[in-house]
Design a protein around this motif. Structure first.
Motif, PDB file in Angstrom:
ATOM      1  N   GLU A   1     -28.435  44.778   4.932  1.00  0.00           N
ATOM      2  CA  GLU A   1     -27.455  45.566   4.184  1.00  0.00           C
ATOM      3  C   GLU A   1     -26.109  44.865   4.200  1.00  0.00           C
ATOM      4  OE1 GLU A   1     -26.537  49.774   4.794  1.00  0.00           O
ATOM      5  OE2 GLU A   1     -28.656  49.970   5.338  1.00  0.00           O
ATOM      6  N   THR A   2     -25.346  45.058   3.149  1.00  0.00           N
ATOM      7  CA  THR A   2     -24.048  44.423   3.041  1.00  0.00           C
ATOM      8  C   THR A   2     -23.053  45.127   3.954  1.00  0.00           C
ATOM      9  OG1 THR A   2     -24.523  43.919   0.743  1.00  0.00           O
ATOM     10  CG2 THR A   2     -22.238  43.732   1.437  1.00  0.00           C
ATOM     11  N   GLY A   3     -22.316  44.353   4.711  1.00  0.00           N
ATOM     12  CA  GLY A   3     -21.289  44.916   5.582  1.00  0.00           C
ATOM     13  C   GLY A   3     -19.929  44.372   5.189  1.00  0.00           C
ATOM     14  N   TYR A   4     -18.874  44.988   5.769  1.00  0.00           N
ATOM     15  CA  TYR A   4     -17.496  44.601   5.459  1.00  0.00           C
ATOM     16  C   TYR A   4     -16.781  44.242   6.746  1.00  0.00           C
ATOM     17  CZ  TYR A   4     -18.754  46.878   1.124  1.00  0.00           C
ATOM     18  OH  TYR A   4     -19.395  47.244  -0.023  1.00  0.00           O
ATOM     19  N   VAL A   5     -15.978  43.231   6.654  1.00  0.00           N
ATOM     20  CA  VAL A   5     -15.202  42.813   7.820  1.00  0.00           C
ATOM     21  C   VAL A   5     -13.829  43.447   7.685  1.00  0.00           C
ATOM     22  CG1 VAL A   5     -14.183  40.864   9.042  1.00  0.00           C
ATOM     23  CG2 VAL A   5     -16.438  40.646   7.984  1.00  0.00           C
ATOM     24  N   SER A   6     -13.434  44.147   8.730  1.00  0.00           N
ATOM     25  CA  SER A   6     -12.089  44.724   8.765  1.00  0.00           C
ATOM     26  C   SER A   6     -11.206  43.763   9.528  1.00  0.00           C
ATOM     27  CB  SER A   6     -12.125  46.091   9.452  1.00  0.00           C
ATOM     28  OG  SER A   6     -10.823  46.578   9.616  1.00  0.00           O
ATOM     29  N   VAL A   7     -10.279  43.160   8.817  1.00  0.00           N
ATOM     30  CA  VAL A   7      -9.411  42.164   9.422  1.00  0.00           C
ATOM     31  C   VAL A   7      -8.444  42.840  10.394  1.00  0.00           C
ATOM     32  CG1 VAL A   7      -7.695  40.377   8.959  1.00  0.00           C
ATOM     33  CG2 VAL A   7      -9.624  40.680   7.409  1.00  0.00           C
ATOM     34  N   GLU A   8      -7.943  44.003  10.006  1.00  0.00           N
ATOM     35  CA  GLU A   8      -6.984  44.706  10.864  1.00  0.00           C
ATOM     36  C   GLU A   8      -7.621  45.116  12.192  1.00  0.00           C
ATOM     37  OE1 GLU A   8      -5.677  47.972   8.516  1.00  0.00           O
ATOM     38  OE2 GLU A   8      -4.693  46.690   7.047  1.00  0.00           O
ATOM     39  N   ALA A   9      -8.834  45.674  12.116  1.00  0.00           N
ATOM     40  CA  ALA A   9      -9.485  46.146  13.342  1.00  0.00           C
ATOM     41  C   ALA A   9     -10.269  45.027  14.011  1.00  0.00           C
ATOM     42  CB  ALA A   9     -10.414  47.309  13.022  1.00  0.00           C
ATOM     43  N   GLY A  10     -10.619  43.970  13.219  1.00  0.00           N
ATOM     44  CA  GLY A  10     -11.377  42.866  13.800  1.00  0.00           C
ATOM     45  C   GLY A  10     -12.830  43.229  14.018  1.00  0.00           C
ATOM     46  N   THR A  11     -13.352  44.162  13.252  1.00  0.00           N
ATOM     47  CA  THR A  11     -14.745  44.597  13.428  1.00  0.00           C
ATOM     48  C   THR A  11     -15.495  44.466  12.100  1.00  0.00           C
ATOM     49  OG1 THR A  11     -14.184  46.870  12.859  1.00  0.00           O
ATOM     50  CG2 THR A  11     -14.099  46.253  15.196  1.00  0.00           C
ATOM     51  N   ILE A  12     -16.804  44.584  12.211  1.00  0.00           N
ATOM     52  CA  ILE A  12     -17.670  44.609  11.021  1.00  0.00           C
ATOM     53  C   ILE A  12     -18.076  46.041  10.811  1.00  0.00           C
ATOM     54  CG2 ILE A  12     -19.840  43.847  10.041  1.00  0.00           C
ATOM     55  CD1 ILE A  12     -19.640  41.356  11.792  1.00  0.00           C
ATOM     56  N   GLU A  13     -17.820  46.542   9.649  1.00  0.00           N
ATOM     57  CA  GLU A  13     -18.140  47.931   9.343  1.00  0.00           C
ATOM     58  C   GLU A  13     -19.361  47.975   8.461  1.00  0.00           C
ATOM     59  OE1 GLU A  13     -14.679  49.498   7.525  1.00  0.00           O
ATOM     60  OE2 GLU A  13     -13.456  49.207   9.297  1.00  0.00           O
ATOM     61  N   GLY A  14     -20.318  48.775   8.806  1.00  0.00           N
ATOM     62  CA  GLY A  14     -21.546  48.927   8.026  1.00  0.00           C
ATOM     63  C   GLY A  14     -22.363  47.647   8.068  1.00  0.00           C
ATOM     64  N   GLY A  15     -23.361  47.619   7.256  1.00  0.00           N
ATOM     65  CA  GLY A  15     -24.198  46.425   7.156  1.00  0.00           C
ATOM     66  C   GLY A  15     -25.197  46.329   8.286  1.00  0.00           C
ATOM     67  N   GLN A  16     -26.111  45.475   8.134  1.00  0.00           N
ATOM     68  CA  GLN A  16     -27.154  45.288   9.125  1.00  0.00           C
ATOM     69  C   GLN A  16     -27.535  43.807   9.101  1.00  0.00           C
ATOM     70  OE1 GLN A  16     -30.757  47.406   8.220  1.00  0.00           O
ATOM     71  NE2 GLN A  16     -30.900  48.133  10.289  1.00  0.00           N
ATOM     72  N   ALA A  17     -27.786  43.275  10.245  1.00  0.00           N
ATOM     73  CA  ALA A  17     -28.132  41.861  10.339  1.00  0.00           C
ATOM     74  C   ALA A  17     -29.518  41.634   9.749  1.00  0.00           C
ATOM     75  CB  ALA A  17     -28.104  41.410  11.784  1.00  0.00           C
ATOM     76  N   ALA A  18     -29.739  40.436   9.278  1.00  0.00           N
ATOM     77  CA  ALA A  18     -31.053  40.078   8.743  1.00  0.00           C
ATOM     78  C   ALA A  18     -32.043  39.985   9.875  1.00  0.00           C
ATOM     79  CB  ALA A  18     -30.947  38.743   8.019  1.00  0.00           C
ATOM     80  N   GLU A  19     -33.307  40.176   9.532  1.00  0.00           N
ATOM     81  CA  GLU A  19     -34.354  40.096  10.556  1.00  0.00           C
ATOM     82  C   GLU A  19     -34.483  38.658  11.024  1.00  0.00           C
ATOM     83  OE1 GLU A  19     -37.986  41.586   8.983  1.00  0.00           O
ATOM     84  OE2 GLU A  19     -37.052  43.403   8.205  1.00  0.00           O
ATOM     85  N   ALA A  20     -34.892  38.487  12.236  1.00  0.00           N
ATOM     86  CA  ALA A  20     -35.060  37.143  12.790  1.00  0.00           C
ATOM     87  C   ALA A  20     -36.229  36.470  12.094  1.00  0.00           C
ATOM     88  CB  ALA A  20     -35.312  37.237  14.284  1.00  0.00           C
ATOM     89  N   PRO A  21     -36.098  35.174  11.857  1.00  0.00           N
ATOM     90  CA  PRO A  21     -37.194  34.472  11.183  1.00  0.00           C
ATOM     91  C   PRO A  21     -38.415  34.400  12.076  1.00  0.00           C
ATOM     92  CG  PRO A  21     -35.528  32.923  11.893  1.00  0.00           C
ATOM     93  CD  PRO A  21     -35.002  34.297  12.183  1.00  0.00           C
ATOM     94  N   GLU A  22     -39.574  34.464  11.424  1.00  0.00           N
ATOM     95  CA  GLU A  22     -40.823  34.325  12.170  1.00  0.00           C
ATOM     96  C   GLU A  22     -41.040  32.859  12.453  1.00  0.00           C
ATOM     97  OE1 GLU A  22     -43.972  36.035   9.943  1.00  0.00           O
ATOM     98  OE2 GLU A  22     -42.911  37.898   9.612  1.00  0.00           O
ATOM     99  N   GLU A  23     -41.583  32.574  13.598  1.00  0.00           N
ATOM    100  CA  GLU A  23     -41.824  31.194  13.982  1.00  0.00           C
ATOM    101  C   GLU A  23     -43.073  30.689  13.272  1.00  0.00           C
ATOM    102  OE1 GLU A  23     -39.942  29.191  15.810  1.00  0.00           O
ATOM    103  OE2 GLU A  23     -38.490  30.823  15.887  1.00  0.00           O
TER     104      GLU A  23
END
Length: 151
Positions: free
Chosen positions: A112-134
């Motif tokens: 999912e798409t997330g947003y970086v908050s520069v003021e707070a220094g955090t990532i809001e929303g979004g989800q990391a991609a799944e780890a690649p399969e070996e």
């Protein structure tokens, strides 16, 4: 009529004599034999030139016809090759093929798409991609090597 009237009157005598006889003679020919021969040779040369030019034009036309035929065959071959290449490009650009090639190279679908908050220094929303399969193929090794490389 009186004799004096007859004497004073002009007399019209019609003469039925024929015109002076003309002599008919054989005249020498106006054209000499050399001129006739030269004229005939000129006509023959002209006819021969016409025949040769007709044969030459016909031969050149046949040569061009063969050349056009060869070019049309070449064009048909090129069109078939072009169609084959377009088919290959369309297959390679299809979503299924792109997904397959990306998986072979160790890529995963984005999260999912997330947003970086520069003021707070955090990532809001979004989800990391799944780890690649070996994979045991070259794609996994090159992906692992790329991750281990210093940045």
């Amino acid at each position: 009529m009186t004799a004096t009237a007859r004497a004073t009157r002009p007399q019209h005598h019609r003469s039925y004599r024929s015109a002076p006889k003309r002599r008919i003679q054989a005249m020498p020919a106006q054209r000499s034999d050399r001129r006739i021969i030269a004229s005939m040779l000129g006509i023959v040369a002209f006819v021969v030139a016409l025949i040769v030019s007709a044969i030459l034009i016909n031969t050149l036309s046949a040569v061009e016809s063969y050349r056009i035929h060869d070019l049309q065959r070449e064009l048909t071959t090129i069109r078939l090759d072009n169609q084959s290449l377009r088919t290959r490009v369309n297959e390679a650009a299809s979503p299924d093929k792109l997904r397959e090639v990306a998986a072979e190279q160790g890529m995963v679908p984005a999260g999912e798409t997330g947003y970086v908050s520069v003021e707070a220094g955090t990532i809001e929303g979004g989800q990391a991609a799944e780890a690649p399969e070996e994979h045991s193929g070259d794609g996994a090794e090159s992906t692992q090597a790329a991750q281990d490389a210093p940045q």
